[in-house]
Design a protein around this motif. Structure first.
Motif, short mmCIF file in Angstrom:
data_model
loop_
_atom_site.label_atom_id
_atom_site.label_comp_id
_atom_site.label_asym_id
_atom_site.label_seq_id
_atom_site.Cartn_x
_atom_site.Cartn_y
_atom_site.Cartn_z
N THR A 80 0.97 -1.03 -0.34
CA THR A 80 0.04 0.10 0.21
C THR A 80 0.83 0.99 -0.04
O THR A 80 1.77 1.09 0.24
CB THR A 80 -1.15 0.06 0.98
OG1 THR A 80 -0.12 -0.04 2.16
CG2 THR A 80 -1.83 -1.44 1.82
N THR A 81 0.50 2.14 -0.82
CA THR A 81 1.19 3.15 -0.52
C THR A 81 0.58 4.40 0.59
O THR A 81 -1.10 4.41 0.38
CB THR A 81 0.83 4.50 -2.59
OG1 THR A 81 -0.18 4.37 -2.07
CG2 THR A 81 1.86 3.47 -2.80
N THR A 92 -9.19 1.96 -3.21
CA THR A 92 -8.16 0.79 -3.19
C THR A 92 -6.95 1.36 -3.81
O THR A 92 -6.27 0.89 -3.86
CB THR A 92 -8.86 -0.28 -3.89
OG1 THR A 92 -9.11 -0.93 -5.49
CG2 THR A 92 -9.69 -1.79 -2.93
N LEU A 93 -7.15 3.02 -4.18
CA LEU A 93 -6.24 3.79 -4.77
C LEU A 93 -5.36 3.33 -3.97
O LEU A 93 -4.93 3.55 -3.05
CB LEU A 93 -6.68 4.91 -4.69
CG LEU A 93 -5.79 5.78 -6.02
CD1 LEU A 93 -5.55 5.46 -7.20
CD2 LEU A 93 -6.09 6.96 -5.75
N GLY A 94 -3.92 2.85 -4.35
CA GLY A 94 -2.69 2.93 -3.63
C GLY A 94 -2.79 1.45 -3.46
O GLY A 94 -1.69 0.89 -2.46
N VAL A 95 -2.72 0.08 -3.43
CA VAL A 95 -2.95 -0.80 -3.22
C VAL A 95 -2.76 -2.06 -4.83
O VAL A 95 -4.08 -1.82 -5.46
CB VAL A 95 -4.52 -1.24 -2.42
CG1 VAL A 95 -3.92 -2.46 -1.94
CG2 VAL A 95 -4.82 -0.46 -1.69
N TYR A 96 -1.77 -2.37 -3.97
CA TYR A 96 -1.44 -3.37 -5.01
C TYR A 96 -0.77 -4.80 -5.01
O TYR A 96 -0.66 -4.73 -3.69
CB TYR A 96 0.28 -2.98 -5.58
CG TYR A 96 0.14 -1.33 -6.48
CD1 TYR A 96 -0.61 -1.79 -7.41
CD2 TYR A 96 0.10 -0.70 -5.27
CE1 TYR A 96 -0.59 0.22 -7.61
CE2 TYR A 96 0.36 1.01 -5.74
CZ TYR A 96 -0.15 1.05 -6.94
OH TYR A 96 -0.65 2.77 -7.51
N SER A 109 -8.97 -3.28 -7.84
CA SER A 109 -9.51 -2.38 -7.88
C SER A 109 -10.83 -2.60 -6.81
O SER A 109 -11.50 -2.58 -7.20
CB SER A 109 -9.93 -2.46 -9.72
OG SER A 109 -10.71 -4.32 -9.70
N ASN A 110 -10.43 -3.99 -6.58
CA ASN A 110 -12.18 -4.19 -5.30
C ASN A 110 -11.66 -4.73 -3.79
O ASN A 110 -10.40 -5.78 -4.60
CB ASN A 110 -12.93 -4.65 -5.86
CG ASN A 110 -14.35 -4.96 -5.45
OD1 ASN A 110 -14.44 -3.38 -4.24
ND2 ASN A 110 -14.99 -5.55 -4.84
N VAL A 111 -11.87 -4.24 -3.02
CA VAL A 111 -11.67 -5.69 -1.75
C VAL A 111 -13.56 -5.73 -0.95
O VAL A 111 -13.77 -4.90 -0.81
CB VAL A 111 -10.81 -4.90 -0.32
CG1 VAL A 111 -11.04 -6.11 0.61
CG2 VAL A 111 -9.67 -4.84 -1.02
N ALA A 112 -13.33 -7.02 -1.15
CA ALA A 112 -14.47 -7.88 -0.49
C ALA A 112 -14.54 -8.85 0.58
O ALA A 112 -13.72 -10.10 0.38
CB ALA A 112 -15.42 -8.32 -1.75
#
Length: 122
Positions: A80-81, A92-96, A109-112
């Motif tokens: 994460t940034t 989820t911007l900044g999660v890779y 692009s999504n976490v569920a």
């Protein structure tokens, strides 16, 4: 399949996660949220979905890329940034998801939060 984080990835995850305490304070309790260093296992669901286990929960991550291109024999890590928590239903911007010798880096692009679908009975 379950894989441990490599030492450099774990150190990076810990460094990024250390900043997340202020994120928790701003966003409430974060009961369904997790930090990258809390991930204890990964598995591929299909081309664009990966299941991770963190804090006794299972999460489904939608990645922008092909999950099968990652080298699962090497360490896989979440990055994460800005030390953000990873939360279902939040940005989820900044999660890779990162992995392999060439360190492929796929944005999430999504976490569920995955519901318990364990069959009951026989």
């Amino acid at each position: 399949m379950r894989f441990a984080l490599s030492a450099p990835a774990a150190v990076a995850a810990l460094a990024l996660g250390a900043c997340s305490t202020t994120e928790t304070a701003r966003n409430g309790s974060g009961a369904d949220c997790f930090r990258p260093e809390q991930v204890t296992g990964y598995s591929v669901i299909d081309e664009s979905h990966v299941r991770v286990i963190a804090r006794a929960h299972q999460y489904v991550l939608t990645i922008q890329g092909r999950a099968t291109e990652l080298d699962w024999t090497r360490a896989i890590a979440l990055q994460t940034t800005g030390g953000q928590l990873i939360c279902p239903g939040r940005s989820t911007l900044g999660v890779y998801l990162v992995g392999g010798d060439s360190q492929l880096r796929y944005p999430i692009s999504n976490v569920a939060l995955e519901q318990d679908n364990t069959p009951t009975g026989s």
